[in-house]
Design an enzyme around this catalytic site. Structure first.
Site, mmCIF file in Angstrom:
data_model
loop_
_atom_site.group_PDB
_atom_site.id
_atom_site.type_symbol
_atom_site.label_atom_id
_atom_site.label_comp_id
_atom_site.label_asym_id
_atom_site.label_seq_id
_atom_site.Cartn_x
_atom_site.Cartn_y
_atom_site.Cartn_z
ATOM 1 N N ARG A 121 0.887 -1.171 0.000
ATOM 2 C CA ARG A 121 0.000 0.000 0.000
ATOM 3 C C ARG A 121 0.920 1.213 0.000
ATOM 4 O O ARG A 121 1.685 1.412 0.961
ATOM 5 C CB ARG A 121 -0.926 0.007 1.211
ATOM 6 N N HIS A 148 -6.934 1.062 -6.748
ATOM 7 C CA HIS A 148 -7.238 0.176 -5.618
ATOM 8 C C HIS A 148 -7.914 -1.075 -6.198
ATOM 9 O O HIS A 148 -9.111 -1.306 -6.016
ATOM 10 C CB HIS A 148 -8.165 0.907 -4.633
ATOM 11 N N GLN A 151 -10.037 -3.574 -4.115
ATOM 12 C CA GLN A 151 -11.324 -2.992 -3.717
ATOM 13 C C GLN A 151 -12.349 -3.112 -4.844
ATOM 14 O O GLN A 151 -13.474 -3.572 -4.638
ATOM 15 C CB GLN A 151 -11.117 -1.516 -3.356
ATOM 16 N N ASP A 243 -16.959 7.763 -2.255
ATOM 17 C CA ASP A 243 -15.741 7.570 -1.467
ATOM 18 C C ASP A 243 -15.389 8.924 -0.845
ATOM 19 O O ASP A 243 -16.005 9.957 -1.170
ATOM 20 C CB ASP A 243 -14.609 7.047 -2.378
ATOM 21 N N CYS A 283 -16.364 2.209 -0.235
ATOM 22 C CA CYS A 283 -15.233 1.323 0.082
ATOM 23 C C CYS A 283 -14.893 1.354 1.561
ATOM 24 O O CYS A 283 -14.284 0.419 2.071
ATOM 25 C CB CYS A 283 -14.030 1.731 -0.752
ATOM 26 N N ARG A 311 -14.090 -8.345 0.387
ATOM 27 C CA ARG A 311 -12.641 -8.138 0.317
ATOM 28 C C ARG A 311 -11.910 -9.430 0.678
ATOM 29 O O ARG A 311 -10.920 -9.792 0.068
ATOM 30 C CB ARG A 311 -12.202 -7.016 1.281
HETATM 31 N N1 CP Z 1 -11.445 0.129 1.821
HETATM 32 C C1 CP Z 1 -10.189 0.028 2.307
HETATM 33 O O1 CP Z 1 -9.216 -0.204 1.592
HETATM 34 O O2 CP Z 1 -10.142 0.176 3.649
HETATM 35 P P1 CP Z 1 -8.793 0.354 4.503
HETATM 36 O O3 CP Z 1 -8.189 1.666 4.114
HETATM 37 O O4 CP Z 1 -9.249 0.321 5.942
HETATM 38 O O5 CP Z 1 -7.883 -0.783 4.183
HETATM 39 N N1 NVA Z 2 -9.727 6.920 -1.858
HETATM 40 C C1 NVA Z 2 -9.415 6.514 -0.512
HETATM 41 C C2 NVA Z 2 -9.663 5.056 -0.341
HETATM 42 C C3 NVA Z 2 -9.457 4.527 1.039
HETATM 43 C C4 NVA Z 2 -9.692 3.069 1.145
HETATM 44 C C5 NVA Z 2 -7.981 6.872 -0.192
HETATM 45 O O1 NVA Z 2 -7.104 6.652 -1.023
HETATM 46 O O2 NVA Z 2 -7.723 7.391 0.900
#
Ligand code: CP
Ligand code: NVA
Length: 337
Positions: A121, A148, A151, A243, A283, A311
């Site tokens: 990540r 993502h 997701q 989101d 998400c 997920r």
């Molecule tokens: N939706 C998602 O990726 O959640 P987190 O940021 O908690 O992993």
């Molecule tokens: N768009 C958001 C998604 C979090 C799961 C971010 O990148 O913070």
């Protein structure tokens, strides 16, 4: 000669190997419709018969490095790998970028000697791309600034469980044209579905992602509409998705975004324009009172926790597809000898 009956675990491994020719999951662009359908059918079996897959990753170890916080992604990878008989290490990388201490290629060439897969990540998408190019074990994007993919696959799996044929549904995404929007757009394009994305002017999806999605859609028959009016986007839609207005890494823009995005809030008035059977998706984490109201988030049409559950099943399917059985890249040749 009587041959040994093939076990459900062996069948699962064979099915995964057959559907997943790619070596990494960096972007939805790594997948075709057959791979996505394969992931969904494997995820369906993982959901209904998790015990059949208890040893699918036996003896495999996964390393996870996260530059950003996480609840769902971290825990679904940890629970997923454990449920498949593998083990996993989590490295909290939130205090500094992954390649701050040594080069990405040096990290990759260490990791590939120890682990069967790498989950990242990151802020920069190029970090995930770089790791995938250097490491001779599969790399999975667990969110970057650009995409993502885990997701979006879980989200469309959720929709398939709900509606069946994904080619017949319309998803309306309302809000910021961010990483989640990008992966949803590419998934819809790949599976031949219909997606509308409504964002404020200047906050639309990345132009290269849009161009790639449109090119894919030319072959799959997908319909892509990019709009600025949220009401137009949700009109008659089967699913409404939103989101955060401010994604991780954009915190310095939060005040500006809080001024621009309120017309894009998903509330009862906006949802009223969708199909009567429409579901609400997010998400998570949700910012109640900003992009989403409590009424919609907590309504019977909300499938946000189904998405969170998906997920787990979908990531298990991805892990088996990339890391399961003999399906490993290590070591084809020793270029560093
Ligand atoms: N939706 C998602 O990726 O959640 P987190 O940021 O908690 O992993
Ligand atoms: N768009 C958001 C998604 C979090 C799961 C971010 O990148 O913070």
């Amino acid at each position: 000669m009587i041959s040994e009956p093939i076990s459900s675990t062996q069948m699962a491994h064979q099915a995964a190997a057959a559907i997943f020719p790619c070596q990494d999951l960096v972007s939805i662009r790594d997948l075709g419709a057959a791979e996505i359908n394969g992931i969904f059918s494997l995820a369906t079996r993982l959901k209904s018969h998790p015990a059949d897959f208890r040893t699918a990753l036996a003896g495999k170890h996964v390393a996870m490095f996260f530059e950003k916080p996480s609840l769902r992604t971290r825990l679904t990878f940890e629970a997923g790998v454990a449920g498949l008989g593998g083990s996993i290490s989590f490295v909290d990388q939130t205090s500094g970028r992954l390649d701050a201490r040594e080069t990405l290629s040096d990290i990759a060439h260490n990791l590939e000697r120890w682990v069967s897969g790498i989950v990242l990540r990151t802020f920069a998408h190029s970090t995930v791309q770089g790791m995938a190019s250097y490491a001779r074990v599969p790399v999975i994007n667990a969110l970057s600034d650009l995409e993502h993919p885990c997701q979006a696959l879980a989200d469309y799996f959720t929709l398939q469980q709900r509606f069946g044929n994904l080619k017949k549904i319309c998803l309306a995404y309302v809000g910021d044209g961010n990483n989640v929007a990008h992966s949803l757009l590419l998934t819809a394009a790949t599976i031949g579905s219909k997606i509308r994305i409504a964002t404020p002017q200047g906050y639309g999806p990345d132009v290269q992602i849009v161009a790639d999605a449109k090119e894919i859609a030319r072959h799959t028959g997908a319909t892509i509409e990019l709009l600025t009016d949220p009401r137009e986007a949700v009109a008659g839609a089967d699913a409404i998705y939103t989101d955060a207005w401010t994604s991780m890494g954009h915190e310095h823009e939060e005040a500006e975004r809080a001024r621009i995005f309120p017309p894009y809030q998903v509330n009862d008035a906006l949802v009223a324009g969708a199909a009567p059977h429409a579901v609400f998706m997010h998400c998570l984490p949700a910012h109640r009172g900003e992009e989403i109201t409590n009424e919609v988030m907590d309504s019977p049409r909300s499938v946000v926790f189904d998405q969170a559950e998906s997920r787990l099943h979908v990531q298990k399917a991805i892990l088996i597809s990339l890391l399961g059985g003999e399906n490993t890249r290590m070591p084809v040749r020793n270029a560093h000898a």
